[in-house]
Design an enzyme around this catalytic site. Sequence first.
Site, mmCIF file in Angstrom:
data_model
loop_
_atom_site.group_PDB
_atom_site.id
_atom_site.type_symbol
_atom_site.label_atom_id
_atom_site.label_comp_id
_atom_site.label_asym_id
_atom_site.label_seq_id
_atom_site.Cartn_x
_atom_site.Cartn_y
_atom_site.Cartn_z
ATOM 1 N N LYS A 83 0.855 -1.201 0.000
ATOM 2 C CA LYS A 83 0.000 0.000 0.000
ATOM 3 C C LYS A 83 0.886 1.244 0.000
ATOM 4 O O LYS A 83 1.819 1.342 0.802
ATOM 5 C CB LYS A 83 -0.895 -0.018 1.244
HETATM 6 O O1 G3P Z 1 -8.441 1.974 4.657
HETATM 7 C C1 G3P Z 1 -8.622 3.341 4.931
HETATM 8 C C2 G3P Z 1 -9.426 3.492 6.187
HETATM 9 O O2 G3P Z 1 -8.807 2.808 7.249
HETATM 10 C C3 G3P Z 1 -9.625 4.936 6.566
HETATM 11 O O3 G3P Z 1 -10.811 4.992 7.282
HETATM 12 O O4 G3P Z 1 -12.512 5.980 8.804
HETATM 13 O O5 G3P Z 1 -10.053 6.565 9.057
HETATM 14 O O6 G3P Z 1 -11.363 7.428 7.112
HETATM 15 P P1 G3P Z 1 -11.210 6.306 8.112
#
Ligand code: G3P
Length: 217
Positions: A83
């Site tokens: 990633k």
């Molecule tokens: O894979 C990306 C994810 O973990 C981000 O999520 O809720 O932190 O925007 P969030």
Amino acid sequence: MQIFLDSTDTKVIADLASTGLVDGVTTNPTLIAKAGRPMLEVIAEICDLVPGPISAEVAATTADAMIAEGQKLAGIAPNVVVKIPLTRDGLIACAAFANEGISTNVTLCFSPTQALLAAKAGATFVSPFIGRLDDYGFDGMDLIRDIRTIYDNFGYETEILAASVRNVAHVKDAAIVGADVVTIPPAVFGDLFKHPLTDKGLDQFLKDWAGTGQSIL
Ligand code: G3P
């Protein structure tokens, strides 16, 4: 549509993977920090739990350092996906990995042109962040729609991995607009199959069946 879990909680991953409905796992530095364990150990354990693509994110910000870190991460297990952030250096590293046959997930995507460049760089997956766009008053699903249109226009094989998913509606809408993958927190996974009318209907079936006095076996 493929369903990935967005988590580093190996106990929860193992439990949900036992449903046979988990196609992969995504992680990021924040989730690794939450795990409180060495990254390489956590990624190796997740790779054993789920045979599908397991995203492990580099921490470097320059192309050469990203490539070195990504090669180490790719060596953990055959199902590791490297990633990388959607930056200039990240796109350079992405193209290098594509040339080496290393799968990539280009993350932190917030615009259609970013996604266009990720596809041109040979990304295996691109991760547009729905929830974080919604947080700023944009419609994250518009981004998924635009990427789907662009990728279909030019036949790009990069898979749209809808990320930053916050609820069941995000999963529904991502499936309708044609995301290839959705990566979801374990709590949202649990909500996907729950419905009060299902519970109510099953209760009634069981009461009516009990009244027959019959048994199937
Ligand atoms: O894979 C990306 C994810 O973990 C981000 O999520 O809720 O932190 O925007 P969030």
